[in-house]
Write a protein that holds these residues in place. Sequence first.
Motif, PDB file in Angstrom:
ATOM      1  N   GLY A 370     -32.648 -25.200 116.751  1.00  0.00           N
ATOM      2  CA  GLY A 370     -34.047 -25.139 116.552  1.00  0.00           C
ATOM      3  C   GLY A 370     -34.707 -23.775 117.090  1.00  0.00           C
ATOM      4  N   ASN A 371     -34.260 -23.454 118.260  1.00  0.00           N
ATOM      5  CA  ASN A 371     -34.587 -22.071 118.704  1.00  0.00           C
ATOM      6  C   ASN A 371     -34.274 -20.870 118.055  1.00  0.00           C
ATOM      7  OD1 ASN A 371     -36.179 -20.670 120.929  1.00  0.00           O
ATOM      8  ND2 ASN A 371     -34.169 -20.276 121.837  1.00  0.00           N
ATOM      9  N   VAL A 372     -33.097 -21.054 117.233  1.00  0.00           N
ATOM     10  CA  VAL A 372     -32.660 -19.724 116.334  1.00  0.00           C
ATOM     11  C   VAL A 372     -33.445 -20.040 115.221  1.00  0.00           C
ATOM     12  CG1 VAL A 372     -30.820 -19.020 115.037  1.00  0.00           C
ATOM     13  CG2 VAL A 372     -30.389 -20.017 117.473  1.00  0.00           C
ATOM     14  N   LEU A 373     -33.657 -21.128 114.684  1.00  0.00           N
ATOM     15  CA  LEU A 373     -34.720 -21.126 113.559  1.00  0.00           C
ATOM     16  C   LEU A 373     -36.032 -20.784 113.717  1.00  0.00           C
ATOM     17  CD1 LEU A 373     -33.146 -24.497 111.832  1.00  0.00           C
ATOM     18  CD2 LEU A 373     -32.724 -22.348 111.187  1.00  0.00           C
ATOM     19  N   LYS A 374     -36.386 -20.656 114.994  1.00  0.00           N
ATOM     20  CA  LYS A 374     -37.929 -20.328 115.169  1.00  0.00           C
ATOM     21  C   LYS A 374     -37.817 -18.968 115.214  1.00  0.00           C
ATOM     22  CE  LYS A 374     -38.871 -19.032 119.025  1.00  0.00           C
ATOM     23  NZ  LYS A 374     -38.753 -18.855 120.525  1.00  0.00           N
ATOM     24  N   ARG A 375     -37.048 -18.246 115.650  1.00  0.00           N
ATOM     25  CA  ARG A 375     -37.021 -16.700 115.803  1.00  0.00           C
ATOM     26  C   ARG A 375     -36.938 -16.394 114.203  1.00  0.00           C
ATOM     27  NH1 ARG A 375     -36.664 -14.109 120.012  1.00  0.00           N
ATOM     28  NH2 ARG A 375     -35.801 -15.621 121.343  1.00  0.00           N
ATOM     29  N   VAL A 376     -36.057 -17.104 113.319  1.00  0.00           N
ATOM     30  CA  VAL A 376     -36.171 -16.746 112.016  1.00  0.00           C
ATOM     31  C   VAL A 376     -37.481 -16.879 111.305  1.00  0.00           C
ATOM     32  CG1 VAL A 376     -35.021 -16.976 109.814  1.00  0.00           C
ATOM     33  CG2 VAL A 376     -33.753 -17.311 111.779  1.00  0.00           C
ATOM     34  N   PHE A 377     -38.045 -17.795 111.665  1.00  0.00           N
ATOM     35  CA  PHE A 377     -39.464 -18.251 111.186  1.00  0.00           C
ATOM     36  C   PHE A 377     -40.501 -17.082 111.599  1.00  0.00           C
ATOM     37  CE2 PHE A 377     -38.298 -22.321 109.686  1.00  0.00           C
ATOM     38  CZ  PHE A 377     -39.077 -22.728 108.751  1.00  0.00           C
ATOM     39  N   VAL A 378     -40.284 -16.853 112.876  1.00  0.00           N
ATOM     40  CA  VAL A 378     -41.483 -15.892 113.383  1.00  0.00           C
ATOM     41  C   VAL A 378     -41.032 -14.581 112.685  1.00  0.00           C
ATOM     42  CG1 VAL A 378     -42.235 -14.471 115.283  1.00  0.00           C
ATOM     43  CG2 VAL A 378     -41.705 -17.096 115.743  1.00  0.00           C
ATOM     44  N   ILE A 379     -39.998 -14.015 112.732  1.00  0.00           N
ATOM     45  CA  ILE A 379     -39.458 -12.819 111.974  1.00  0.00           C
ATOM     46  C   ILE A 379     -39.993 -12.500 110.412  1.00  0.00           C
ATOM     47  CG2 ILE A 379     -37.615 -11.226 111.283  1.00  0.00           C
ATOM     48  CD1 ILE A 379     -36.268 -11.988 113.801  1.00  0.00           C
ATOM     49  N   GLY A 380     -39.688 -13.470 109.868  1.00  0.00           N
ATOM     50  CA  GLY A 380     -40.008 -13.781 108.465  1.00  0.00           C
ATOM     51  C   GLY A 380     -41.395 -13.749 108.147  1.00  0.00           C
ATOM     52  N   PHE A 381     -42.156 -14.731 109.001  1.00  0.00           N
ATOM     53  CA  PHE A 381     -43.774 -14.677 108.666  1.00  0.00           C
ATOM     54  C   PHE A 381     -44.419 -13.588 109.131  1.00  0.00           C
ATOM     55  CE2 PHE A 381     -43.206 -19.176 108.103  1.00  0.00           C
ATOM     56  CZ  PHE A 381     -44.202 -19.485 107.202  1.00  0.00           C
ATOM     57  N   SER A 382     -43.977 -12.617 110.087  1.00  0.00           N
ATOM     58  CA  SER A 382     -44.687 -11.565 110.756  1.00  0.00           C
ATOM     59  C   SER A 382     -44.538 -10.392 109.516  1.00  0.00           C
ATOM     60  CB  SER A 382     -44.003 -11.167 111.901  1.00  0.00           C
ATOM     61  OG  SER A 382     -42.589 -10.804 111.806  1.00  0.00           O
ATOM     62  N   ILE A 383     -43.227 -10.198 108.991  1.00  0.00           N
ATOM     63  CA  ILE A 383     -42.962  -9.344 108.003  1.00  0.00           C
ATOM     64  C   ILE A 383     -44.072  -9.666 106.780  1.00  0.00           C
ATOM     65  CG2 ILE A 383     -41.178  -8.647 106.149  1.00  0.00           C
ATOM     66  CD1 ILE A 383     -39.095  -8.859 108.341  1.00  0.00           C
ATOM     67  N   VAL A 384     -44.332 -10.846 106.257  1.00  0.00           N
ATOM     68  CA  VAL A 384     -44.896 -11.206 105.270  1.00  0.00           C
ATOM     69  C   VAL A 384     -46.372 -11.010 105.445  1.00  0.00           C
ATOM     70  CG1 VAL A 384     -45.791 -13.086 103.671  1.00  0.00           C
ATOM     71  CG2 VAL A 384     -43.322 -12.774 104.343  1.00  0.00           C
ATOM     72  N   VAL A 385     -47.099 -11.368 106.780  1.00  0.00           N
ATOM     73  CA  VAL A 385     -48.233 -11.310 106.776  1.00  0.00           C
ATOM     74  C   VAL A 385     -48.837  -9.816 107.195  1.00  0.00           C
ATOM     75  CG1 VAL A 385     -50.114 -11.724 108.824  1.00  0.00           C
ATOM     76  CG2 VAL A 385     -48.583 -13.599 108.074  1.00  0.00           C
ATOM     77  N   PHE A 386     -48.106  -9.064 107.937  1.00  0.00           N
ATOM     78  CA  PHE A 386     -48.353  -7.546 108.394  1.00  0.00           C
ATOM     79  C   PHE A 386     -47.851  -6.668 107.291  1.00  0.00           C
ATOM     80  CE2 PHE A 386     -48.135  -9.856 112.346  1.00  0.00           C
ATOM     81  CZ  PHE A 386     -49.941  -9.776 112.576  1.00  0.00           C
ATOM     82  N   GLY A 387     -47.067  -7.132 106.392  1.00  0.00           N
ATOM     83  CA  GLY A 387     -46.418  -6.325 105.357  1.00  0.00           C
ATOM     84  C   GLY A 387     -45.571  -5.137 105.926  1.00  0.00           C
ATOM     85  N   ASN A 388     -44.767  -5.563 106.864  1.00  0.00           N
ATOM     86  CA  ASN A 388     -43.897  -4.180 107.644  1.00  0.00           C
ATOM     87  C   ASN A 388     -42.821  -4.124 106.733  1.00  0.00           C
ATOM     88  OD1 ASN A 388     -45.633  -4.608 110.106  1.00  0.00           O
ATOM     89  ND2 ASN A 388     -44.052  -6.018 111.036  1.00  0.00           N
ATOM     90  N   LYS A 389     -42.781  -2.622 106.627  1.00  0.00           N
ATOM     91  CA  LYS A 389     -41.754  -2.297 105.695  1.00  0.00           C
ATOM     92  C   LYS A 389     -40.354  -2.045 106.380  1.00  0.00           C
ATOM     93  CE  LYS A 389     -44.468   0.162 102.342  1.00  0.00           C
ATOM     94  NZ  LYS A 389     -44.829   1.844 101.733  1.00  0.00           N
ATOM     95  N   ILE A 390     -39.278  -2.582 106.146  1.00  0.00           N
ATOM     96  CA  ILE A 390     -38.005  -2.652 106.926  1.00  0.00           C
ATOM     97  C   ILE A 390     -36.976  -1.880 105.977  1.00  0.00           C
ATOM     98  CG2 ILE A 390     -38.573  -4.310 108.421  1.00  0.00           C
ATOM     99  CD1 ILE A 390     -36.809  -6.037 106.693  1.00  0.00           C
ATOM    100  N   SER A 391     -36.034  -1.161 106.430  1.00  0.00           N
ATOM    101  CA  SER A 391     -34.753  -0.585 105.774  1.00  0.00           C
ATOM    102  C   SER A 391     -33.891  -1.587 105.456  1.00  0.00           C
ATOM    103  CB  SER A 391     -34.363   0.576 106.565  1.00  0.00           C
ATOM    104  OG  SER A 391     -33.697   0.039 107.468  1.00  0.00           O
ATOM    105  N   THR A 392     -33.066  -1.269 104.654  1.00  0.00           N
ATOM    106  CA  THR A 392     -31.876  -2.466 104.179  1.00  0.00           C
ATOM    107  C   THR A 392     -31.115  -2.584 105.403  1.00  0.00           C
ATOM    108  OG1 THR A 392     -32.050  -1.618 101.741  1.00  0.00           O
ATOM    109  CG2 THR A 392     -29.939  -2.809 102.687  1.00  0.00           C
ATOM    110  N   GLN A 393     -30.910  -1.635 106.321  1.00  0.00           N
ATOM    111  CA  GLN A 393     -29.822  -1.555 107.402  1.00  0.00           C
ATOM    112  C   GLN A 393     -30.757  -2.471 108.488  1.00  0.00           C
ATOM    113  OE1 GLN A 393     -28.306   2.096 108.791  1.00  0.00           O
ATOM    114  NE2 GLN A 393     -27.819   1.179 110.717  1.00  0.00           N
ATOM    115  N   THR A 394     -31.837  -2.334 108.584  1.00  0.00           N
ATOM    116  CA  THR A 394     -32.632  -3.133 109.486  1.00  0.00           C
ATOM    117  C   THR A 394     -32.584  -4.511 109.324  1.00  0.00           C
ATOM    118  OG1 THR A 394     -33.981  -1.258 110.299  1.00  0.00           O
ATOM    119  CG2 THR A 394     -34.775  -3.469 110.807  1.00  0.00           C
ATOM    120  N   GLY A 395     -32.716  -4.843 107.935  1.00  0.00           N
ATOM    121  CA  GLY A 395     -32.628  -6.316 107.594  1.00  0.00           C
ATOM    122  C   GLY A 395     -31.309  -7.029 107.770  1.00  0.00           C
ATOM    123  N   ILE A 396     -30.268  -6.216 107.365  1.00  0.00           N
ATOM    124  CA  ILE A 396     -28.982  -6.681 107.358  1.00  0.00           C
ATOM    125  C   ILE A 396     -28.678  -6.848 108.959  1.00  0.00           C
ATOM    126  CG2 ILE A 396     -26.242  -5.968 107.224  1.00  0.00           C
ATOM    127  CD1 ILE A 396     -27.289  -4.646 104.533  1.00  0.00           C
TER     128      ILE A 396
END
Length: 428
Positions: A370-396
Amino acid sequence: MASVTIPLYSSIKTPGISSLYLSKSKVSSSSYVQLKTGSLASKATHLEFSPLTEKKESPLRVNFSSELLRFTGWSQQIRRRNTVDFPVVSAAAADADGREIEISDGYAKPLKSFGERFPALVTGFFFFMWYFLNVIFNILNKKVYNYFPYPYFVSVIHLLVGVVYCLISWGFGLPKRAPIDKELLLLLTPVAFCHALGHVMSNVSFAAVAVSFTHTIKALEPFFSAAASQFVLGHQIPLSLWLSLAPVVIGVSMASLTELSFNWTGFISAMISNIAFTYRSIYSKKAMTGMDSTNVYAYISIIALIVCIPPAVLIEGPQLMQYGFKDAIAKVGLTKFLSDLFWIGMFYHLYNQLATNTLERVAPLTHAVGNVLKRVFVIGFSIVVFGNKISTQTGIGTAIAIAGVAIYSLIKANMEEQKRRAALTGAS
């Protein structure tokens, strides 16, 4: 021939006859009996009657007992002649401790709470609220930093709101405040200090870089935890656990090299936060007490608040008084500014409290996932809400790091479960 009517339970005395007793048990059920006196009268000059000794029956003994009157059956009827029949039904009452009980089938049974009847539903609700409050906190917290970049002061607000919440809860007895002594205070102080340091450094990182990048760096926390266990506590860490941490280190390195919002302040602060929270876990194990988690977290919050106030005043105090508050109020208004500060403090306290309560309800393995999934949720939602641009390498790199944390958590939780079972087997 004459006859004499004699009541029962009388004796007849005549010469030549010692006595004649008449008893109801030897005659008919009538109340009187006739005695013919033809031949008897010729020999007797008189008849003498004397009453028999009255037979006193022992009084009916009635015993009283403090035992409850018990009825069995749901629809059994209590019947009495010439009275109306009424059914015995179940009823609810309360025991001496105030807990609700149900009287059914002649037995008092405690009423099951909603959580006892639907444990899976309640646990799912805890996870949902934990994720929801954590995501809302991270998003709102970052929005505040966009117009009020003072992480030391904001960290104090987080803890202050939580402490006020705890004091009000104690005032209403929800929960009842557990007493604390000098010994317990000394045990909790190192935990609170590490909690304060980790919390402040996390906020410094949140203010300096993107939320997604801070959480990617904080994925290294298991690596620091394993290193501290091996080299500080002297615990032997299995090779499989070290190997599972390799993807975490590689993934974080890949993400950091091409992170568009990278700066050393954010990176170093997140790393210090990892170290602080690692030592918090070490000291927490040494400070294990019989006190419930809600009270322990409340006391830690109070001590951490005291620790955080001096650096906030020294580092950011002059700037805040000169133009920090004025600029924030000018940008969003006083009402929104105060409202944002209150709500980020409330969300911070509630999501941490829910994380602790969730850990108490589930196995370590479930909580780790659950703690790992929570971090995934936070990272995903923050990228969507703030529109942060990430490189392909950063995403991988972020994906590799999260996968490594998941593998590490699964292995670590399985090891803990095996230790627990071995301890139970040895005890039995």
